[in-house]
Design a protein around this motif. Structure first.
Motif, PDB file in Angstrom:
ATOM      1  N   UNK A 270      83.376  71.758  50.567  1.00 41.49           N
ATOM      2  CA  UNK A 270      83.300  70.331  50.226  1.00 41.49           C
ATOM      3  C   UNK A 270      81.930  69.993  49.646  1.00 41.49           C
ATOM      4  N   UNK A 271      80.889  70.564  50.233  1.00 43.21           N
ATOM      5  CA  UNK A 271      79.521  70.257  49.797  1.00 43.21           C
ATOM      6  C   UNK A 271      79.194  70.818  48.420  1.00 43.21           C
ATOM      7  N   UNK A 272      80.069  71.651  47.869  1.00 46.33           N
ATOM      8  CA  UNK A 272      79.828  72.207  46.546  1.00 46.33           C
ATOM      9  C   UNK A 272      80.036  71.186  45.434  1.00 46.33           C
ATOM     10  N   UNK A 273      80.644  70.047  45.755  1.00 49.70           N
ATOM     11  CA  UNK A 273      80.913  69.013  44.751  1.00 49.70           C
ATOM     12  C   UNK A 273      79.814  67.953  44.817  1.00 49.70           C
ATOM     13  N   UNK A 274      78.895  67.915  43.848  1.00 45.94           N
ATOM     14  CA  UNK A 274      77.828  66.905  43.858  1.00 45.94           C
ATOM     15  C   UNK A 274      78.412  65.506  43.722  1.00 45.94           C
ATOM     16  N   UNK A 275      77.815  64.534  44.398  1.00 47.58           N
ATOM     17  CA  UNK A 275      78.363  63.175  44.415  1.00 47.58           C
ATOM     18  C   UNK A 275      78.367  62.527  43.037  1.00 47.58           C
ATOM     19  N   UNK A 276      77.477  62.981  42.121  1.00 48.65           N
ATOM     20  CA  UNK A 276      77.421  62.372  40.795  1.00 48.65           C
ATOM     21  C   UNK A 276      78.395  63.032  39.812  1.00 48.65           C
ATOM     22  N   UNK A 277      79.118  64.071  40.304  1.00 46.06           N
ATOM     23  CA  UNK A 277      80.026  64.788  39.400  1.00 46.06           C
ATOM     24  C   UNK A 277      81.481  64.690  39.806  1.00 46.06           C
ATOM     25  N   UNK A 278      81.766  64.326  41.072  1.00 46.63           N
ATOM     26  CA  UNK A 278      83.151  64.245  41.482  1.00 46.63           C
ATOM     27  C   UNK A 278      83.301  63.844  42.936  1.00 46.63           C
ATOM     28  N   UNK A 279      84.550  63.718  43.353  1.00 42.83           N
ATOM     29  CA  UNK A 279      84.865  63.393  44.745  1.00 42.83           C
ATOM     30  C   UNK A 279      85.810  64.454  45.290  1.00 42.83           C
TER      31      UNK A 279
END
Length: 221
Positions: free
Chosen positions: A106-115
């Motif tokens: 889950x943490x591999x998805x940066x908040x500025x790039x996706x959910x």
């Protein structure tokens, strides 16, 4: 659904708005294809034995193989999805909560790039699991609930008390401000006996969304 969740996205993740705008421009002005959603099945293992499971044929294969993806390989795949335009990364299984890698993925998805959305049967979604999902950055939790009748849902999963676990999981998710979508597999019987409308009523009562899922003609189905 779009009004509720896209509105929340704009309010709580404004850093995603430039990417949404760029995707829209690529689709409308450039006429190009843009990936919007990607789903990753991180395990085929499961703690339920649903009588309609579409992935049942993969469970035995999973237990005998040792060449599962590494965290770096997940990172490469996820960043590829995000580069192709994906905003939503859905994590599925099997049952994702049985995977020891779930929260790291889950943490591999940066908040500025996706959910990140997770699809679960809710059996392991206690208070601690909900807190960890929230801390890792989970956006929406999708929980399987196939009937408003407790005995019918329990029978489908072949797990006693499964319905009550879902009710508890909803409360746990709300405690950590994670919206819930109930996934209910659609059948002719549920249309005919009024289950669909009863599920809508239950969803409204619990303050969640209900999503009716088309059955897949694989596995036990």
């Amino acid at each position: 659904l779009a009004r509720a969740h896209l509105g929340r996205l704009a309010r709580e993740r404004p850093e995603l708005l430039p990417k949404l705008a760029a995707n829209y421009a690529r689709m409308t002005l450039g006429g190009g294809d843009v990936l919007r959603t990607a789903s990753i099945a991180i395990t085929s293992s499961c703690n339920a034995t649903c009588s309609h499971c579409s992935a049942d044929h993969m469970m035995t294969e999973t237990t005998r193989r040792t060449d599962m993806l590494t965290l770096d390989e997940y990172r490469t795949a996820i960043h590829g999805f995000l580069d192709a335009g994906a905003i939503s990364v859905n994590i599925t299984g099997g049952e994702p909560l049985v995977s020891p890698m779930l929260f790291d993925i889950i943490r591999l998805v940066p908040s500025h790039r996706g959910v990140v959305n997770i699809q679960t049967n809710g059996l392991l979604l206690d208070d601690e699991a909900a807190r960890k999902l929230s801390d890792a950055g989970t956006w929406i939790v999708m929980i399987s609930l196939h009937s408003h009748r407790p005995e019918e849902h329990d029978e489908l999963l072949e797990v006693e008390g499964a319905f009550d676990k879902v009710m508890e999981a909803i409360e746990n998710c709300h405690r950590y401000s994670m919206p819930v979508i109930l996934n209910c597999t659609l059948t002719h019987k549920k249309v005919e006996d009024g289950t669909l409308w009863s599920m809508v009523d239950l969803a409204r009562e619990k303050g969640v969304t209900v999503n009716f899922v088309q059955p897949c003609t694989t596995g036990k189905w």
